[in-house]
Design a protein around this motif. Structure first.
Motif, PDB file in Angstrom:
ATOM      1  N   PHE A 105       0.804  -1.217   0.000  1.00 50.68           N
ATOM      2  CA  PHE A 105       0.000   0.000   0.000  1.00 50.68           C
ATOM      3  C   PHE A 105       0.844   1.277   0.000  1.00 50.68           C
ATOM      4  O   PHE A 105       0.307   2.373  -0.123  1.00 50.68           O
ATOM      5  N   GLY A 106       2.154   1.156   0.162  1.00 46.77           N
ATOM      6  CA  GLY A 106       3.036   2.306   0.024  1.00 46.77           C
ATOM      7  C   GLY A 106       3.371   3.020   1.318  1.00 46.77           C
ATOM      8  O   GLY A 106       3.211   2.489   2.413  1.00 46.77           O
ATOM      9  N   GLN A 107       3.853   4.271   1.148  1.00 46.56           N
ATOM     10  CA  GLN A 107       4.318   5.095   2.261  1.00 46.56           C
ATOM     11  C   GLN A 107       3.205   5.993   2.785  1.00 46.56           C
ATOM     12  O   GLN A 107       2.368   6.485   2.021  1.00 46.56           O
ATOM     13  N   PHE A 108       3.257   6.237   4.104  1.00 54.08           N
ATOM     14  CA  PHE A 108       2.268   7.102   4.740  1.00 54.08           C
ATOM     15  C   PHE A 108       2.943   7.983   5.782  1.00 54.08           C
ATOM     16  O   PHE A 108       3.993   7.642   6.334  1.00 54.08           O
ATOM     17  N   ASP A 109       2.320   9.138   6.045  1.00 55.56           N
ATOM     18  CA  ASP A 109       2.686   9.944   7.201  1.00 55.56           C
ATOM     19  C   ASP A 109       2.047   9.317   8.434  1.00 55.56           C
ATOM     20  O   ASP A 109       0.912   8.835   8.374  1.00 55.56           O
ATOM     21  N   ALA A 110       2.752   9.365   9.564  1.00 55.81           N
ATOM     22  CA  ALA A 110       2.199   8.859  10.822  1.00 55.81           C
ATOM     23  C   ALA A 110       2.413   9.887  11.913  1.00 55.81           C
ATOM     24  O   ALA A 110       3.511  10.419  12.069  1.00 55.81           O
ATOM     25  N   TYR A 111       1.335  10.183  12.655  1.00 56.28           N
ATOM     26  CA  TYR A 111       1.474  11.041  13.832  1.00 56.28           C
ATOM     27  C   TYR A 111       0.977  10.276  15.057  1.00 56.28           C
ATOM     28  O   TYR A 111       0.155   9.362  14.967  1.00 56.28           O
ATOM     29  N   ALA A 112       1.502  10.630  16.226  1.00 59.62           N
ATOM     30  CA  ALA A 112       1.239   9.877  17.450  1.00 59.62           C
ATOM     31  C   ALA A 112      -0.185  10.092  17.962  1.00 59.62           C
ATOM     32  O   ALA A 112      -0.703  11.214  17.939  1.00 59.62           O
ATOM     33  N   ASN A 113      -0.804   9.008  18.437  1.00 59.74           N
ATOM     34  CA  ASN A 113      -2.100   9.113  19.096  1.00 59.74           C
ATOM     35  C   ASN A 113      -1.938   9.776  20.459  1.00 59.74           C
ATOM     36  O   ASN A 113      -0.837   9.854  21.010  1.00 59.74           O
ATOM     37  N   ARG A 114      -3.046  10.201  21.018  1.00 56.51           N
ATOM     38  CA  ARG A 114      -2.996  10.943  22.277  1.00 56.51           C
ATOM     39  C   ARG A 114      -2.395  10.124  23.418  1.00 56.51           C
ATOM     40  O   ARG A 114      -1.585  10.620  24.184  1.00 56.51           O
ATOM     41  N   ASP A 115      -2.807   8.870  23.572  1.00 56.21           N
ATOM     42  CA  ASP A 115      -2.361   8.083  24.722  1.00 56.21           C
ATOM     43  C   ASP A 115      -1.917   6.693  24.287  1.00 56.21           C
ATOM     44  O   ASP A 115      -2.741   5.853  23.947  1.00 56.21           O
ATOM     45  N   SER A 116      -0.626   6.474  24.295  1.00 54.28           N
ATOM     46  CA  SER A 116      -0.091   5.138  24.034  1.00 54.28           C
ATOM     47  C   SER A 116       0.249   4.415  25.334  1.00 54.28           C
ATOM     48  O   SER A 116       0.264   3.189  25.379  1.00 54.28           O
ATOM     49  N   LEU A 117       0.504   5.177  26.385  1.00 54.92           N
ATOM     50  CA  LEU A 117       1.042   4.600  27.611  1.00 54.92           C
ATOM     51  C   LEU A 117       0.060   3.695  28.346  1.00 54.92           C
ATOM     52  O   LEU A 117       0.458   2.694  28.950  1.00 54.92           O
ATOM     53  N   SER A 118      -1.236   4.023  28.308  1.00 55.05           N
ATOM     54  CA  SER A 118      -2.201   3.222  29.058  1.00 55.05           C
ATOM     55  C   SER A 118      -2.312   1.800  28.517  1.00 55.05           C
ATOM     56  O   SER A 118      -2.772   0.894  29.222  1.00 55.05           O
ATOM     57  N   TYR A 119      -1.870   1.592  27.265  1.00 48.32           N
ATOM     58  CA  TYR A 119      -1.990   0.262  26.675  1.00 48.32           C
ATOM     59  C   TYR A 119      -0.824  -0.659  27.036  1.00 48.32           C
ATOM     60  O   TYR A 119      -0.845  -1.833  26.687  1.00 48.32           O
ATOM     61  N   GLY A 143       7.602  -3.367  31.045  1.00 47.60           N
ATOM     62  CA  GLY A 143       9.019  -3.485  30.728  1.00 47.60           C
ATOM     63  C   GLY A 143       9.355  -3.151  29.290  1.00 47.60           C
ATOM     64  O   GLY A 143      10.541  -3.080  28.925  1.00 47.60           O
ATOM     65  N   VAL A 144       8.348  -2.925  28.446  1.00 47.49           N
ATOM     66  CA  VAL A 144       8.603  -2.555  27.056  1.00 47.49           C
ATOM     67  C   VAL A 144       9.364  -1.228  27.017  1.00 47.49           C
ATOM     68  O   VAL A 144       9.159  -0.345  27.851  1.00 47.49           O
ATOM     69  N   GLN A 145      10.259  -1.078  26.054  1.00 51.63           N
ATOM     70  CA  GLN A 145      11.084   0.123  25.956  1.00 51.63           C
ATOM     71  C   GLN A 145      10.505   1.173  25.008  1.00 51.63           C
ATOM     72  O   GLN A 145      10.697   2.370  25.206  1.00 51.63           O
ATOM     73  N   THR A 146       9.816   0.711  23.973  1.00 48.09           N
ATOM     74  CA  THR A 146       9.168   1.624  23.032  1.00 48.09           C
ATOM     75  C   THR A 146       7.713   1.202  22.856  1.00 48.09           C
ATOM     76  O   THR A 146       7.433   0.050  22.539  1.00 48.09           O
ATOM     77  N   MET A 147       6.810   2.141  23.094  1.00 48.36           N
ATOM     78  CA  MET A 147       5.369   1.875  22.968  1.00 48.36           C
ATOM     79  C   MET A 147       4.728   3.074  22.294  1.00 48.36           C
ATOM     80  O   MET A 147       4.681   4.167  22.851  1.00 48.36           O
ATOM     81  N   LEU A 148       4.262   2.873  21.066  1.00 48.48           N
ATOM     82  CA  LEU A 148       3.715   3.977  20.279  1.00 48.48           C
ATOM     83  C   LEU A 148       2.537   3.506  19.450  1.00 48.48           C
ATOM     84  O   LEU A 148       2.632   2.510  18.738  1.00 48.48           O
ATOM     85  N   ARG A 149       1.437   4.234  19.558  1.00 48.06           N
ATOM     86  CA  ARG A 149       0.283   4.011  18.688  1.00 48.06           C
ATOM     87  C   ARG A 149       0.057   5.290  17.897  1.00 48.06           C
ATOM     88  O   ARG A 149       0.088   6.391  18.457  1.00 48.06           O
ATOM     89  N   GLY A 150      -0.158   5.166  16.587  1.00 51.27           N
ATOM     90  CA  GLY A 150      -0.265   6.352  15.762  1.00 51.27           C
ATOM     91  C   GLY A 150      -1.314   6.236  14.677  1.00 51.27           C
ATOM     92  O   GLY A 150      -1.907   5.170  14.455  1.00 51.27           O
ATOM     93  N   THR A 151      -1.541   7.344  14.002  1.00 49.80           N
ATOM     94  CA  THR A 151      -2.535   7.452  12.927  1.00 49.80           C
ATOM     95  C   THR A 151      -1.832   7.685  11.597  1.00 49.80           C
ATOM     96  O   THR A 151      -0.863   8.454  11.528  1.00 49.80           O
ATOM     97  N   LEU A 152      -2.327   7.035  10.546  1.00 50.38           N
ATOM     98  CA  LEU A 152      -1.739   7.150   9.215  1.00 50.38           C
ATOM     99  C   LEU A 152      -2.545   8.089   8.325  1.00 50.38           C
ATOM    100  O   LEU A 152      -3.781   8.066   8.324  1.00 50.38           O
ATOM    101  N   ARG A 153      -1.825   8.886   7.562  1.00 48.99           N
ATOM    102  CA  ARG A 153      -2.411   9.737   6.525  1.00 48.99           C
ATOM    103  C   ARG A 153      -1.493   9.670   5.298  1.00 48.99           C
ATOM    104  O   ARG A 153      -0.325   9.308   5.414  1.00 48.99           O
ATOM    105  N   ASN A 154      -2.012  10.044   4.158  1.00 49.11           N
ATOM    106  CA  ASN A 154      -1.182  10.054   2.962  1.00 49.11           C
ATOM    107  C   ASN A 154      -0.080  11.100   3.087  1.00 49.11           C
ATOM    108  O   ASN A 154      -0.225  12.109   3.795  1.00 49.11           O
TER     109      ASN A 154
END
Length: 444
Positions: free
Chosen positions: A217-231, A239-250
């Motif tokens: 599907f190709g390349q997309f811009d991604a910006y961070a969602n408001r709250d990744s930490l609660s998940y 103990g996870v070191q990187t935790m990020l949930r984000g939204t994709l746009r063209n």
């Protein structure tokens, strides 16, 4: 006969309603579709014998309570801020509840009483949140069962327009609630990166983006969602070191959208009067500090290095530099902007939308580093059976059916992160063509 009440018959509810109406014959359900627009509710029910349409004003408490009281399982497809009224009624009358929305703080406070009454309140069971939870937990549980230690988890999701229907430079059309798109990201995004807390305020959110590639599907811009930490807790990733949930746009969307953010056109706190007939160009000028320059010159100076010819082309497509006039007389800047975008980003009858979702896992197992990429891409069938309607509505419908047929026995507030919920859910979604592709790599 189990009586199901679906409150809200909008675009995202199409596949949910159809699934449960078809299931009603097999499982002996009756399905009532309630909406403020009776014509819309009737159109959703169509010719199904176990279906009923009714007009319901959710703000009329007596009518709402009387309607909820007569049913066994309530599905709220209302805007998120209206769920609590429904939830409180469900608690009062001992009714089960399902929504596709995030669990609110108010909802969490009801959990003890929900459990005491042996009720099932399912939330976050749509696309994002929903399918993302289920598909992520399938991999997380599998890795944990194998003894792997997960140190990185990133998840991205976007509802976009299908390439064949992509005829505007934004690469975007509305396939769900436009207001949610206009207000997306407001607040402070928080996530974990290499063991450190990271925060992005709203005024920088659309400038601190990354590029994400989704296979096929190709390349997309991604910006961070408001709250990744609660998940971290929800996903059992302590103990996870990187935790990020984000939204994709063209690609390019975020840079252009940042113009609206920086100008203040996504503000929803102040109401302007007497706007009808005024030009959108004049609205932009009123937000700009410079005088004596043309609109384009002033905008270029105001945005600085955050502005380029592609961004100007995207704003030009919206007719912001011409004589296009505002059609509403009263509204917040966000509402005025929404009135324009609903026209320019309309999903036309022949158009199709697209869903893209990607998980990235980094883990260590037996001293070796590994990674897994899991991705989903789905195109809508048409303007009605959109990819968004399928991925929001089908998970809810499947889980409601599974609960009413005793395949789910959990009570209290739940999201689709337990095996009891996500295993049958993901298996049935595959029969609808909603399946994830996985790639796994382990360094020797």
């Amino acid at each position: 006969m189990k009586k199901i009440l679906i409150i809200g018959a909008g675009r995202s509810a199409v596949c949910l309603i159809e699934y449960l109406l078809r299931a009603s014959d097999t499982y002996g359900f009756s399905v009532t579709v309630a909406d403020s627009d009776l014509t819309l509710a009737k159109r959703r029910v169509a010719d199904f014998s176990n279906g009923k349409a009714m007009s319901l004003n959710i703000l009329e408490s007596e009518q709402r309570r009387d309607t909820i009281k007569k049913h066994d399982f309530i599905i709220s497809m209302l805007p998120a801020h209206l769920h609590m009224e429904v939830a409180l009624d469900c608690l009062t009358f001992g009714k089960h509840l399902a929504t596709a929305s995030y669990v609110s703080e108010g909802m969490k406070k009801l959990n003890d009483e929900i459990k005491r009454k042996n009720l099932f309140f399912l939330n976050e069971c749509g696309l994002d949140p929903g399918i993302d939870h289920a598909s992520a937990m399938k991999i997380i549980d599998h890795l944990h069962d194998e003894g792997a230690v997960i140190h990185t988890f990133k998840s991205y999701c976007g509802g976009l327009v299908a390439p064949e229907s992509n005829d505007n430079p934004w690469g975007y059309k509305f396939s769900w609630n436009p207001r949610n798109v206009i207000l997306a990201g407001q607040g402070v995004a928080q996530y974990l990166l290499n063991g450190e807390m990271r925060f992005i305020p709203y005024n920088r959110l659309f400038t601190q983006t990354e590029q994400v590639e989704v296979d096929g599907f190709g390349q997309f811009d991604a910006y961070a969602n408001r709250d990744s930490l609660s998940y971290i807790e929800s996903y059992q990733l302590q103990g996870v070191q990187t935790m990020l949930r984000g939204t994709l746009r063209n690609v390019g969307y975020c840079k252009a959208w940042n113009v609206f953010v920086k100008l203040g056109l996504t503000d929803d706190s102040i109401v302007f009067n007497g706007m009808k007939g005024k030009r959108f160009a004049d609205l932009l000028i009123a937000f700009l500090p410079e005088e004596g320059l043309s609109l384009k010159e002033s905008l270029r100076k105001f945005m600085g290095i955050e502005y380029d010819s592609k961004t100007e082309e995207m704003l030009g497509y919206l007719e912001l530099f011409g004589d296009k006039v505002i059609e509403i007389d009263k509204g917040t800047p966000a509402q005025i902007l929404q009135s324009l975008l609903e026209e320019k980003w309309k999903l036309n009858d022949h158009d199709k939308d697209m869903i893209v979702l990607k998980h990235e896992f980094g883990f260590t197992k037996n001293g070796k580093e590994g990674k897994i990429e899991s991705s989903l891409g789905l195109l809508g069938k048409d303007n009605d059976q959109t990819a968004m309607a399928q991925t929001v509505g089908l998970p809810l419908a499947i889980c409601v059916k599974n609960f009413l047929t005793n395949k789910i026995k959990s009570t209290g507030i739940q999201i689709p992160t337990t095996k009891e919920i996500y295993i049958p859910l993901l298996a049935e979604l595959e029969t609808f063509g909603i399946r994830f592709n996985e790639k796994k790599e382990v360094k020797e």
